[in-house]
Write an enzyme that holds these catalytic residues in place. Sequence first.
Site, PDB file in Angstrom:
ATOM      1  CE  LYS A 114      63.722 -86.292  24.200  1.00 48.44           C
ATOM      2  NZ  LYS A 114      64.556 -85.466  25.148  1.00 48.44           N
ATOM      3  CE1 TYR A 199      66.044 -91.026  24.520  1.00 42.52           C
ATOM      4  CE2 TYR A 199      65.319 -89.355  26.074  1.00 42.52           C
ATOM      5  CZ  TYR A 199      66.067 -89.721  24.971  1.00 42.52           C
ATOM      6  OH  TYR A 199      66.825 -88.784  24.314  1.00 42.52           O
TER       7      TYR A 199
HETATM    8  P1  NAD Z   1      70.511 -76.666  24.955  1.00 41.08           P
HETATM    9  O1  NAD Z   1      69.946 -75.766  25.987  1.00 41.08           O
HETATM   10  O2  NAD Z   1      71.837 -77.305  25.201  1.00 41.08           O
HETATM   11  O3  NAD Z   1      70.603 -75.908  23.538  1.00 41.08           O
HETATM   12  C1  NAD Z   1      69.516 -75.266  22.978  1.00 41.08           C
HETATM   13  C2  NAD Z   1      69.928 -74.411  21.787  1.00 41.08           C
HETATM   14  O4  NAD Z   1      68.807 -73.606  21.476  1.00 41.08           O
HETATM   15  C3  NAD Z   1      71.096 -73.456  22.065  1.00 41.08           C
HETATM   16  O5  NAD Z   1      71.806 -73.248  20.871  1.00 41.08           O
HETATM   17  C4  NAD Z   1      70.381 -72.170  22.437  1.00 41.08           C
HETATM   18  O6  NAD Z   1      71.149 -71.025  22.188  1.00 41.08           O
HETATM   19  C5  NAD Z   1      69.182 -72.229  21.495  1.00 41.08           C
HETATM   20  N1  NAD Z   1      68.023 -71.406  21.869  1.00 41.08           N
HETATM   21  C6  NAD Z   1      67.298 -70.675  21.009  1.00 41.08           C
HETATM   22  N2  NAD Z   1      66.308 -70.043  21.653  1.00 41.08           N
HETATM   23  C7  NAD Z   1      66.398 -70.382  22.946  1.00 41.08           C
HETATM   24  C8  NAD Z   1      65.650 -70.054  24.105  1.00 41.08           C
HETATM   25  N3  NAD Z   1      64.556 -69.272  24.053  1.00 41.08           N
HETATM   26  N4  NAD Z   1      66.034 -70.593  25.271  1.00 41.08           N
HETATM   27  C9  NAD Z   1      67.108 -71.409  25.334  1.00 41.08           C
HETATM   28  N5  NAD Z   1      67.832 -71.767  24.259  1.00 41.08           N
HETATM   29  C10 NAD Z   1      67.499 -71.258  23.082  1.00 41.08           C
HETATM   30  O7  NAD Z   1      69.412 -77.751  24.672  1.00 41.08           O
HETATM   31  P2  NAD Z   1      69.644 -79.244  24.195  1.00 41.08           P
HETATM   32  O8  NAD Z   1      69.929 -80.094  25.381  1.00 41.08           O
HETATM   33  O9  NAD Z   1      70.561 -79.286  23.044  1.00 41.08           O
HETATM   34  O10 NAD Z   1      68.145 -79.601  23.731  1.00 41.08           O
HETATM   35  C11 NAD Z   1      67.657 -79.180  22.480  1.00 41.08           C
HETATM   36  C12 NAD Z   1      66.646 -80.229  21.975  1.00 41.08           C
HETATM   37  O11 NAD Z   1      67.319 -81.479  21.858  1.00 41.08           O
HETATM   38  C13 NAD Z   1      65.481 -80.479  22.923  1.00 41.08           C
HETATM   39  O12 NAD Z   1      64.320 -80.706  22.165  1.00 41.08           O
HETATM   40  C14 NAD Z   1      65.865 -81.739  23.679  1.00 41.08           C
HETATM   41  O13 NAD Z   1      64.745 -82.481  24.117  1.00 41.08           O
HETATM   42  C15 NAD Z   1      66.643 -82.471  22.639  1.00 41.08           C
HETATM   43  N6  NAD Z   1      67.663 -83.370  23.207  1.00 41.08           N
HETATM   44  C16 NAD Z   1      67.703 -84.647  22.771  1.00 41.08           C
HETATM   45  C17 NAD Z   1      68.648 -85.514  23.262  1.00 41.08           C
HETATM   46  C18 NAD Z   1      68.728 -86.920  22.722  1.00 41.08           C
HETATM   47  O14 NAD Z   1      69.410 -87.756  23.332  1.00 41.08           O
HETATM   48  N7  NAD Z   1      68.108 -87.208  21.603  1.00 41.08           N
HETATM   49  C19 NAD Z   1      69.567 -85.089  24.225  1.00 41.08           C
HETATM   50  C20 NAD Z   1      69.523 -83.761  24.640  1.00 41.08           C
HETATM   51  C21 NAD Z   1      68.554 -82.904  24.121  1.00 41.08           C
END
Ligand code: NAD
Length: 368
Positions: A114, A199
């Site tokens: 999401k 959420y």
């Molecule tokens: P994060 O920043 O921790 O990780 C992002 C990943 O994408 C990394 O591997 C990074 O290297 C990569 N990436 C590729 N291109 C990128 C760019 N241009 N800029 C930055 N990173 C890039 O992010 P996250 O917290 O894992 O979030 C990723 C997704 O997951 C989002 O859509 C977020 O909303 C979702 N999320 C959901 C939950 C949940 O509880 N369901 C929790 C956290 C995040």
Amino acid sequence: MPQKPDLPNPKPESRRVGYAIVGIGKLTADELIPAARTSENSYVAALVTSEEDKGEAFARAFDLSDRDVYTYDQFEELADREDVQAVYIVLPNSLHREYVERAAKMGKHVLCEKPLGMNADDARQIVAACKKARVKLMTAYRCQYTPEHWAARDAVQGGRLGKVKLLDSIHTQVETDATAWRMKQDLAGGGPLPDVGIYSVNIMRFVLGTEPEWVFAALHQPKSDPRFREVEESVAFTLGFPGGIMATGLTSYGAAKTTTLRVLGEDGSLLMDPAFPYDGLKLQLTDEAGTHQPSFPEYDQFTQEFNHFSRCILEGGTPWTPGEEGVADHVVMDALYESARTGKVVPLKSSRKKDASRGPDKPQLPGR
Ligand code: NAD
């Protein structure tokens, strides 16, 4: 580096759904890879990341080989991997559509984090791409896969609180890194609203099973703070549901971590506090019989999501939170931004059909 958990799963990988996880951020590392290992019908077959070193280290820690680690440029090579039936997109929001479309073209089913896209139009394109390719699409709304949220929904829809009148929900946290992708409009699509406020919107719609008929919002964006040059700091919003039910929400990147949901009926109320963390959810029900806090067996929200989507793939079902459910939240959030911009109430075309955007196959949850 993650600690290697015990492998509790007795089923061979050939009888489980193999996933390629795209993006190794905190969520993937801390939650998703361990959760897949405790899923009854799923496993991680491949990782896709830009940071090869990190991917290979993760691969070793989780019994994958170096050949299971792909760079983003090698993504299409997954087409030849028959053991990869599904792709889980865990990338910044602006990249969801591109990777869903590329996965769908390879005939892979898609579980997408999401918010599904950047806005309702973007999310609709995602749904259309998966329909065209005849692959399944699930929006990863983990809070629709918990026994606590289902107990709240049962209490509301089963009449235990009497006629429902009001809801409120808060989801706030402090973000300190002004350089994070979450603070960039063209990577995130907004600030706290599509990240954490979603959420509240999603669970209000879930417990009621209906869609709002109008929305109203105000937002605060102190542009002198480097964190909020592009996205808002806080949003206060109201959703008007059928039958005169009103729901208010608060979301922010500037206020201490708080996650709550409250529903007030004529004869009782419920409170979830906390309502949205990965574990430790608490539900309190107050009705004519008094106040009590039901207890539930231990479970992992991400494992429940894997279990559900894999069951849909293995048994030919439609996910409870398909792409349409992701679109429905974007429709509400787009209208909230419009209301904040214009200062006006924004009416929505609302379907009166119950659970209009949800799939027919309900999740099987522990303790239900
Ligand atoms: P994060 O920043 O921790 O990780 C992002 C990943 O994408 C990394 O591997 C990074 O290297 C990569 N990436 C590729 N291109 C990128 C760019 N241009 N800029 C930055 N990173 C890039 O992010 P996250 O917290 O894992 O979030 C990723 C997704 O997951 C989002 O859509 C977020 O909303 C979702 N999320 C959901 C939950 C949940 O509880 N369901 C929790 C956290 C995040």
